[in-house]
Structures are given as structure tokens and as C-alpha cells.
Design a protein around this motif. Structure first.
Motif, PDB file in Angstrom:
ATOM      1  N   ASP A 247      33.020  43.068  39.042  1.00 32.06           N
ATOM      2  CA  ASP A 247      31.637  43.108  38.565  1.00 32.06           C
ATOM      3  C   ASP A 247      30.651  42.655  39.646  1.00 32.06           C
ATOM      4  O   ASP A 247      29.551  43.195  39.762  1.00 32.06           O
ATOM      5  N   GLY A 248      31.076  41.663  40.438  1.00 31.13           N
ATOM      6  CA  GLY A 248      30.166  41.088  41.420  1.00 31.13           C
ATOM      7  C   GLY A 248      30.108  41.814  42.746  1.00 31.13           C
ATOM      8  O   GLY A 248      29.134  41.651  43.505  1.00 31.13           O
ATOM      9  N   LEU A 249      31.134  42.624  43.039  1.00 32.47           N
ATOM     10  CA  LEU A 249      31.221  43.245  44.364  1.00 32.47           C
ATOM     11  C   LEU A 249      31.279  44.769  44.342  1.00 32.47           C
ATOM     12  O   LEU A 249      31.125  45.408  45.385  1.00 32.47           O
ATOM     13  N   GLY A 250      31.503  45.341  43.174  1.00 29.44           N
ATOM     14  CA  GLY A 250      31.774  46.772  43.095  1.00 29.44           C
ATOM     15  C   GLY A 250      30.683  47.674  43.621  1.00 29.44           C
ATOM     16  O   GLY A 250      30.955  48.832  43.977  1.00 29.44           O
ATOM     17  N   ASP A 251      29.432  47.175  43.709  1.00 28.68           N
ATOM     18  CA  ASP A 251      28.353  48.031  44.192  1.00 28.68           C
ATOM     19  C   ASP A 251      28.087  47.884  45.684  1.00 28.68           C
ATOM     20  O   ASP A 251      27.250  48.617  46.237  1.00 28.68           O
ATOM     21  N   VAL A 252      28.811  46.957  46.370  1.00 27.10           N
ATOM     22  CA  VAL A 252      28.570  46.769  47.810  1.00 27.10           C
ATOM     23  C   VAL A 252      29.814  47.037  48.665  1.00 27.10           C
ATOM     24  O   VAL A 252      29.703  47.275  49.868  1.00 27.10           O
ATOM     25  N   VAL A 253      31.002  46.950  48.059  1.00 24.17           N
ATOM     26  CA  VAL A 253      32.249  47.278  48.755  1.00 24.17           C
ATOM     27  C   VAL A 253      33.133  48.034  47.770  1.00 24.17           C
ATOM     28  O   VAL A 253      32.846  48.083  46.573  1.00 24.17           O
ATOM     29  N   LYS A 254      34.203  48.617  48.259  1.00 22.93           N
ATOM     30  CA  LYS A 254      35.201  49.180  47.359  1.00 22.93           C
ATOM     31  C   LYS A 254      36.042  48.029  46.841  1.00 22.93           C
ATOM     32  O   LYS A 254      36.756  47.376  47.608  1.00 22.93           O
ATOM     33  N   ALA A 255      35.942  47.756  45.548  1.00 20.14           N
ATOM     34  CA  ALA A 255      36.587  46.579  44.967  1.00 20.14           C
ATOM     35  C   ALA A 255      37.618  47.000  43.937  1.00 20.14           C
ATOM     36  O   ALA A 255      37.367  47.888  43.114  1.00 20.14           O
ATOM     37  N   ALA A 256      38.782  46.373  43.979  1.00 19.13           N
ATOM     38  CA  ALA A 256      39.840  46.668  43.011  1.00 19.13           C
ATOM     39  C   ALA A 256      39.361  46.339  41.601  1.00 19.13           C
ATOM     40  O   ALA A 256      38.573  45.411  41.398  1.00 19.13           O
ATOM     41  N   ASN A 257      39.855  47.096  40.627  1.00 16.20           N
ATOM     42  CA  ASN A 257      39.435  46.896  39.244  1.00 16.20           C
ATOM     43  C   ASN A 257      40.652  46.823  38.335  1.00 16.20           C
ATOM     44  O   ASN A 257      41.751  47.247  38.708  1.00 16.20           O
TER      45      ASN A 257
END
Length: 379
Positions: free
Chosen positions: A268-278
């Protein structure tokens, strides 16, 4: 701040750990004491398999199924290139040949099309006989076992699940460790279920295979340890480690939910600035690691270090580029993802006891760095 905080877990169950360790020391049955069988039974119930065979480490847990299945010279075993060396190492130790396959860009697990191409090539060349697949549940996420098992049935291949990072994870209402014909895991201290030294275990529903695994792990014993029916190895889980793992298994479900919460906060905190695992929609990862990807990885990692935030690159080089493994076969369609990931991937602190305050600081530090660098690049 710790990358993995084993101290917080130890403090939580310190009195139970002390009592368990003291009981083993006082009884004096340090090898194959009753706690080993107790742990095997409890772990089998947790994972949902009929047989758990404890052993000395996670590498043996992958090697022994190869021995017990008679896989050796002239055989091909298909493995992902983007993983820890043990997955391919055991194949070479068994005198078979690892055939390197690419991974999926999103799950980091074995890519099905790449696997199909590798099998077809080995069959066409005819030098090696396809015998097994070792899919890895990388960072705790189950591989695509529906597709893998369909291929295995068609090609008559053994599937050995490398669940070294995934105990506690699940997919489609099935626990990691219960996939394939047999699975192996590691209890290295940093794993989601880890002991205070080396340890491992194998999982299967095949009673005959379970008997062979026990034999090969105990010098190839038959009726007794002095009746040798196979050439085996010495691979046992110490009683002390089993006692510790019993206590850790008791809190694993609670820790899995805590890991899922941490992973979701990162996403939620990083998904819009890096490719983040979900979090996966078909189950849950054990979240042994939490990975992000960014082309600014090296600068970001240096910045995190300056701020006192630990991070680790898993993995710095794919196996097919390593000196020890570069001459082994590989899929004909290339290993682009495995070769690209080491340039961009970074793993962040991940454990059940990561505080919201620490995680917020990690997220804010990453956002500030990536955002400011993006602004500079745009000017």
C-alpha cells in the motif's frame, strides 16, 4: 532496526524455549530423542501431509529425494536459475545435470513456457533423460503447481517442491510443503520456521518413498543401522533443534498473519513508486522476503544504509552465470528475467515483529528518495 529480528521472537517464547531445551539436556537423548518424532507429527498435521522426515539441513532435504528416486548420471532435472545455489547444487551432487529455466517476472517462480521449452529441447537432443522438476517457492510464494503437475503427469517427471522459504504459505487451500510428489524445506534460523542452527525436513504422502528417505538419511539402513541396503548419508535433525521447532511451530500461524499485515503495508505504501510485491489472491505467501524493484536500486540501497535501514539483494547473480554452473544446459528461449532481476531487485526488512513506526520510516525513506530522484530526472 533489524533485517530479520530473531531476538523479538526469542523474547516472546523465552520461558518455553528454556524449558524445552532444559528437558532435552536433562534427558540426554541428543540424537533421535522423542522430540524429533513429536515435531515430525505436529509438522505433518500443520502442512497436511502423511509423512514428515526430519533431516540435518535444507540442502539434504532436496538431495535425499533425488537419491531415493534413483536420479543420477544421464538424467536432467529442471530448475529455475533465479534462486539460491542449493536447488541446482543437489542435482550436480547426485551426478545428474541441472537444466536452467527462466522465472516469471511477477512471481519470481519458474516460468511455465520456459520450462516447456527446456523439456522439449532435452528430449530432442536425446543426450539426457528428463527425470524431475524442482520448482522453488521463492520468497515464500507457491509456484504454479497446477501447471507444473500437469506437465509432470504428461512427461512422467518427479516434482520436488523446494519449500525452503515457504513453510506457512499456502495456495488454493493447500499448504506449501504439500505440493509435488515430495517437498523439502530448511529450518535455517532466518527462515519463517527456523531453528537455532541447521535443520531441514521432507514431506510426502508416499509411504514407500518416506521409508526410502528415512533409509538414505540414516546411512542407507535397512532393519537396523548395521543393516545397510543403500549407500546413504548421515542427515539427522538434532533433538535440541526439534524441541525448539516445536515451540516455534506453535506460534507460526500468528506470525504468518503478522507477516501478511507487514507485506500489505509495504504494498500500500510503495506500490505507486516502485514495483512492490503484493499478497497473492489465491492463498498467502510465507513472506520469507519482501522484494521491490526499481531501476534506482543501487542508489536507493546506499541511501537506506545511510539512514540505518538494512536491505539485501537476493540474488546478485543468476545460477547459470555462476562459475560453478555456467556450463550446464539451459532453456533455449533465454533467461532474460533471471538476468535482469539482479539489477533492480531489493529486499526490505521483513519479519512478524516489525513495528509500524519502523515500517513507516522505511516507506517514507524510499518514497522520498525515489520521488526526489524522479523530480531531478525530469528537470
Amino acid at each position: 532496526m533489524q533485517f530479520i529480528d530473531l531476538g523479538a521472537q526469542r523474547e516472546r517464547i523465552s520461558s518455553r524455549l528454556k524449558a524445552a531445551i532444559d528437558a532435552v539436556v536433562e534427558e540426554g537423548r541428543y540424537i533421535l530423542g522423542p522430540q524429533v518424532a513429536e515435531f515430525e507429527k505436529k509438522l505433518a498435521a500443520y502442512v497436511g501431509v502423511e509423512h514428515v522426515i526430519a533431516c540435518a539441513n535444507g540442502t539434504d532435504a532436496l538431495l535425499l529425494p533425488l537419491y531415493a528416486s534413483g536420479i543420477g548420471p544421464g538424467d536432467a532435472v529442471f530448475v529455475p536459475s533465479f534462486t539460491f545455489a542449493a536447488t541446482a547444487e543437489v542435482v550436480a551432487l547426485a551426478k545428474a545435470e541441472p537444466v536452467f529455466v527462466d522465472v516469471d517476472a511477477d512471481s519470481y517462480n519458474i516460468d511455465i513456457e520456459s520450462l516447456e521449452a527446456a523439456i522439449a529441447q532435452v528430449k530432442k537432443e536425446g543426450r539426457l533423460k528428463p527425470k524431475a522438476i524442482i520448482p522453488v517457492d521463492l520468497f515464500g510464494l507457491a509456484a504454479d503447481y497446477d501447471a507444473i503437475m500437469a506437465i509432470a503427469r504428461r512427461e512422467n517427471l518427479l516434482v520436488i517442491e523446494d519449500a525452503a522459504q515457504s513453510i506457512g504459505g499456502s495456495a488454493d487451500n493447500k499448504m506449501c510443503g504439500a505440493f509435488g510428489h515430495v517437498a523439502g524445506t530448511s529450518f535455517y534460523p532466518a527462515k519463517p520456521l527456523g531453528c537455532y542452527g541447521d535443520g531441514g525436513a521432507m514431506f510426502t504422502n508416499d509411504a514407500a518413498l518416506a521409508d526410502r528417505l528415512r533409509s538414505f538419511a540414516f546411512h542407507g539402513k535397512g532393519e537396523t543401522q548395521y543393516d545397510n541396503v543403500h549407500v546413504g548419508i548421515n542427515s539427522r535433525l538434532d533433538t535440541l533443534q526439534a524441541a525448539i521447532l516445536i515451540e516455534k511451530l506453535a506460534i507460526l500461524e500468528d506470525e504468518m498473519e503478522a507477516r501478511r499485515t507487514v507485506a500489505q503495508r509495504y504494498a500500500d505504501g510503495l506500490g505507486d513508486v516502485v514495483k512492490a510485491a503484493n499478497n497473492p489472491g489465491h492463498g498467502r505467501s510465507a513472506w520469507a522476503q519482501y522484494a521491490i524493484e526499481t531501476p534506482k536500486r543501487d542508489g536507493l540501497r546506499a541511501h537506506l544504509t545511510e539512514k540505518g535501514i538494512p536491505s539485501v539483494i537476493y540474488y546478485v547473480k543468476p545460477l547459470h552465470e555462476q562459475v560453478a554452473y555456467r556450463d550446464y544446459p539451459r532453456t533455449p528461449t533465454g533467461l532474460k528475467v533471471s538476468e535482469t532481476l539482479p539489477q533492480n531487485i531489493l529486499c526490505l526488512p521483513m519479519h512478524p515483529y516489525l513495528s509500524e513506526a519502523d515500517q513507516d520510516r522505511i516507506i517514507e525513506t524510499i518514497r522520498n528518495y525515489v520521488g526526489s530522484n524522479s523530480a531531478e530526472a525530469a528537470e
